[in-house]
Design a protein around this motif. Sequence first.
Motif, PDB file in Angstrom:
ATOM      1  N   LEU A 219       0.833  -1.205   0.000  1.00  0.00           N
ATOM      2  CA  LEU A 219       0.000   0.000   0.000  1.00  0.00           C
ATOM      3  C   LEU A 219       0.865   1.252   0.000  1.00  0.00           C
ATOM      4  O   LEU A 219       0.575   2.240  -0.686  1.00  0.00           O
ATOM      5  CB  LEU A 219      -0.922  -0.033   1.217  1.00  0.00           C
ATOM      6  N   TYR A 220       1.944   1.226   0.772  1.00  0.00           N
ATOM      7  CA  TYR A 220       2.842   2.381   0.847  1.00  0.00           C
ATOM      8  C   TYR A 220       3.555   2.606  -0.485  1.00  0.00           C
ATOM      9  O   TYR A 220       3.795   3.750  -0.900  1.00  0.00           O
ATOM     10  CB  TYR A 220       3.851   2.168   1.966  1.00  0.00           C
ATOM     11  N   THR A 221       3.880   1.509  -1.174  1.00  0.00           N
ATOM     12  CA  THR A 221       4.619   1.626  -2.431  1.00  0.00           C
ATOM     13  C   THR A 221       3.779   2.283  -3.522  1.00  0.00           C
ATOM     14  O   THR A 221       4.284   3.121  -4.301  1.00  0.00           O
ATOM     15  CB  THR A 221       5.080   0.230  -2.891  1.00  0.00           C
ATOM     16  N   PHE A 222       2.487   1.936  -3.582  1.00  0.00           N
ATOM     17  CA  PHE A 222       1.636   2.431  -4.651  1.00  0.00           C
ATOM     18  C   PHE A 222       0.819   3.652  -4.249  1.00  0.00           C
ATOM     19  O   PHE A 222      -0.103   4.060  -4.972  1.00  0.00           O
ATOM     20  CB  PHE A 222       0.690   1.324  -5.125  1.00  0.00           C
ATOM     21  N   ASP A 224       0.184   7.545  -3.817  1.00  0.00           N
ATOM     22  CA  ASP A 224       0.695   8.814  -4.371  1.00  0.00           C
ATOM     23  C   ASP A 224       1.037   9.773  -3.242  1.00  0.00           C
ATOM     24  O   ASP A 224       0.672   9.581  -2.077  1.00  0.00           O
ATOM     25  CB  ASP A 224      -0.352   9.432  -5.299  1.00  0.00           C
ATOM     26  N   SER A 225       1.714  10.846  -3.628  1.00  0.00           N
ATOM     27  CA  SER A 225       2.176  11.805  -2.631  1.00  0.00           C
ATOM     28  C   SER A 225       1.116  12.815  -2.218  1.00  0.00           C
ATOM     29  O   SER A 225       1.309  13.551  -1.245  1.00  0.00           O
ATOM     30  CB  SER A 225       3.404  12.560  -3.164  1.00  0.00           C
ATOM     31  N   ASP A 226      -0.022  12.868  -2.934  1.00  0.00           N
ATOM     32  CA  ASP A 226      -1.028  13.856  -2.572  1.00  0.00           C
ATOM     33  C   ASP A 226      -1.787  13.407  -1.330  1.00  0.00           C
ATOM     34  O   ASP A 226      -1.874  12.220  -1.006  1.00  0.00           O
ATOM     35  CB  ASP A 226      -2.003  14.069  -3.729  1.00  0.00           C
ATOM     36  N   GLN A 227      -2.359  14.376  -0.619  1.00  0.00           N
ATOM     37  CA  GLN A 227      -3.007  14.134   0.664  1.00  0.00           C
ATOM     38  C   GLN A 227      -4.239  13.229   0.528  1.00  0.00           C
ATOM     39  O   GLN A 227      -4.495  12.374   1.385  1.00  0.00           O
ATOM     40  CB  GLN A 227      -3.411  15.471   1.292  1.00  0.00           C
ATOM     41  N   THR A 228      -4.992  13.381  -0.527  1.00  0.00           N
ATOM     42  CA  THR A 228      -6.207  12.575  -0.716  1.00  0.00           C
ATOM     43  C   THR A 228      -5.873  11.101  -0.844  1.00  0.00           C
ATOM     44  O   THR A 228      -6.511  10.234  -0.235  1.00  0.00           O
ATOM     45  CB  THR A 228      -6.965  13.052  -1.961  1.00  0.00           C
ATOM     46  N   SER A 229      -4.852  10.791  -1.632  1.00  0.00           N
ATOM     47  CA  SER A 229      -4.432   9.398  -1.802  1.00  0.00           C
ATOM     48  C   SER A 229      -3.937   8.809  -0.491  1.00  0.00           C
ATOM     49  O   SER A 229      -4.240   7.648  -0.160  1.00  0.00           O
ATOM     50  CB  SER A 229      -3.339   9.316  -2.869  1.00  0.00           C
ATOM     51  N   GLN A 230      -3.205   9.588   0.279  1.00  0.00           N
ATOM     52  CA  GLN A 230      -2.713   9.098   1.569  1.00  0.00           C
ATOM     53  C   GLN A 230      -3.849   8.844   2.548  1.00  0.00           C
ATOM     54  O   GLN A 230      -3.844   7.856   3.289  1.00  0.00           O
ATOM     55  CB  GLN A 230      -1.721  10.101   2.153  1.00  0.00           C
ATOM     56  N   ASP A 231      -4.857   9.723   2.551  1.00  0.00           N
ATOM     57  CA  ASP A 231      -6.004   9.527   3.448  1.00  0.00           C
ATOM     58  C   ASP A 231      -6.774   8.263   3.087  1.00  0.00           C
ATOM     59  O   ASP A 231      -7.202   7.498   3.961  1.00  0.00           O
ATOM     60  CB  ASP A 231      -6.929  10.739   3.381  1.00  0.00           C
ATOM     61  N   ILE A 232      -6.950   8.030   1.793  1.00  0.00           N
ATOM     62  CA  ILE A 232      -7.666   6.821   1.359  1.00  0.00           C
ATOM     63  C   ILE A 232      -6.903   5.562   1.770  1.00  0.00           C
ATOM     64  O   ILE A 232      -7.485   4.579   2.257  1.00  0.00           O
ATOM     65  CB  ILE A 232      -7.881   6.852  -0.173  1.00  0.00           C
TER      66      ILE A 232
END
Length: 377
Positions: A219-222, A224-232
């Motif tokens: 999950l960490y590898t794929f 993205d760096s944007d906040q929305t992707s990290q929250d999901i």
Amino acid sequence: MSHKAWMKTVPTENCDVLMTFPDTTDDHTLLWLLNHIRLGIPELIVQVRHHKHTRVYAFFVTATYESLLRGADEIGLRKPVKAEFGGGMRSFSCEEDYIYENIENEFYFFTSQERQNIIRYWLENLRAKQGESLHNIHFLEGQPIIPELAARGVIQQVFPLHEQRILKRLMKSWVQAVCESQPLDEICDYFGVKIAMYFAWLGFYTSAMVYPAVFGSILYTFTDSDQTSQDICCVVFAIFNVIWATFFLEEWKRRGAEFAYKWGTLDTPAESIEEPRPQFRGIKRISPVTSAEEFYYPPWKRLLFQCLVSLPVCLACLSFVFLLMLGCFQLQEFVLSIQELPRIIRFLPKIVLAVIITACDEVYKKIAYWLNDMGAW
């Protein structure tokens, strides 16, 4: 003599449990206890040895095979039954001893841990008679003698001896083994069910942690760096952990039940009456439950001690540590503000804090022991 040195010192041919005494123990105490053991527990074989260098006396305790069989019957030791008699585990009975596996071989029927448990059971249940005393120690009628003497410091240690042959085998198959399953049955036979169950759980937990570790890495590898992707991804990983924890607990319940059935502790009855701690002190009274004489300490006195002593002492220790930490932080800021000081001096406040905390740990440990002992009154 150190604990490890005693474990490796076996001057007798057969010994299961070792009982040591301080070097100041007089002959009257040794003879008094030796006579009580031989008269109260005739099943035991006790040999007295004296270490000439440390001048420490020790009782080397063992028992015959026939006595151990009677002891296994007395404590309800669960042993495997032969297949022709139904198999499974059953509490040992001398009347039907022929149904148990390896009953004909006295060297393999009992494990070393089972032998030691039977002997420790006998020793800890050596009871005092009415009005019995040793020096300034006055026993209650029916009070266990050896735990009380150990709490008073008359007996230094009571512990089982290790078998170097089995330890070396476990060292190769368990400690030094790489990428191999744990020899849980051998651990259970030698150290007992509690230790084996702990390492069974530890191995199961370690293996189960592979799944969240792999999933989290992917999950960490794929991500993205944007906040929305990290929250999901955080929400997805949290849901995965909830599901994983549920499966982990349910699977361990099943696995633990299998081990408990296999090792004969699944339906072991709980102790109905537990002996009070040997350190417990108080006034003598007649128990309203058992009608026997016992030590009693009023609950209001214990609550008073907790409120007036335990709580202030704990708060004082916490306050001291907090103020000490603040002082070290202030000193650190002061040292860093002076540019002319050598680089090594800047680490001095941290070193001082580490040394003081280490010293405080020893002091707090003694305070904790004292509070715990006072809580037994």
